[in-house]
Design a protein around this motif. Sequence first.
Motif, short mmCIF file in Angstrom:
data_model
loop_
_atom_site.label_atom_id
_atom_site.label_comp_id
_atom_site.label_asym_id
_atom_site.label_seq_id
_atom_site.Cartn_x
_atom_site.Cartn_y
_atom_site.Cartn_z
N UNK A 38 0.86 -1.33 0.03
CA UNK A 38 -0.12 0.11 0.07
C UNK A 38 0.91 1.34 0.21
N UNK A 39 1.38 1.50 -1.14
CA UNK A 39 2.14 2.63 -1.28
C UNK A 39 2.21 3.03 -2.77
N UNK A 40 2.62 4.39 -2.93
CA UNK A 40 2.74 4.87 -4.29
C UNK A 40 4.07 4.96 -4.87
N UNK A 41 5.00 5.00 -3.75
CA UNK A 41 6.34 5.00 -4.07
C UNK A 41 6.92 3.68 -4.62
N UNK A 42 8.12 3.61 -5.25
CA UNK A 42 8.72 2.31 -5.93
C UNK A 42 9.25 1.34 -4.67
N UNK A 43 8.96 0.35 -4.73
CA UNK A 43 9.35 -0.99 -4.12
C UNK A 43 10.63 -1.66 -4.79
N UNK A 44 11.58 -1.84 -4.01
CA UNK A 44 12.96 -2.22 -4.90
C UNK A 44 12.90 -3.74 -4.64
N UNK A 45 12.27 -4.49 -5.80
CA UNK A 45 12.07 -5.99 -5.68
C UNK A 45 13.20 -6.83 -4.75
N UNK A 46 14.44 -6.77 -5.29
CA UNK A 46 15.25 -7.41 -4.58
C UNK A 46 15.38 -7.50 -3.13
N UNK A 47 15.21 -6.18 -2.54
CA UNK A 47 15.28 -6.07 -1.38
C UNK A 47 14.05 -6.68 -0.49
#
Length: 156
Positions: A38-47
């Motif tokens: 639940x966010x509009x920001x980018x989620x760094x997938x590997x992390x």
Amino acid sequence: MEDAMANLKLLDDEEEVIHEVAGEESFIFQFCLVGRYLTDSVVYFPSLRNTMADLWHPIGGICITEAGEKRYLFQFFNVIDFDRVKIGTPWFFNNHLLILQTIPEGVNPSTIDLKFTEFWLQVHDLPPGSMNESMAKQFGNFCGEYLEHRNTMESR
């Protein structure tokens, strides 16, 4: 050439028929959850993948893949891991809520509506004896949908 194409026929031995095996079910999403943050920001997938695998530390392992725009597929290989993660909601990553849903049989994970999740509500400073099943249902239905009531005073 059109006449040749119009008379084109397949011989009986050239036809391939696909037969469905009766009683055989598809378990492609048997221990899978689809989720989004639940966010509009980018989620760094590997992390995200490393953090959630370390947090859940599944016995049978886990496979986390991207399943479209801001959607992730969490595949477990053990029913114990699957149930533990499902029951342990809500989950967070970088202070963003992870909304998880099971995938019903025959449903495409990209079409599942990821808008709702379960929360526990804890109510304080009520008059003695006023917290009962009826009051819990009223609080729960006021905030969303009532699921369960657990009175800690009763368990003591």
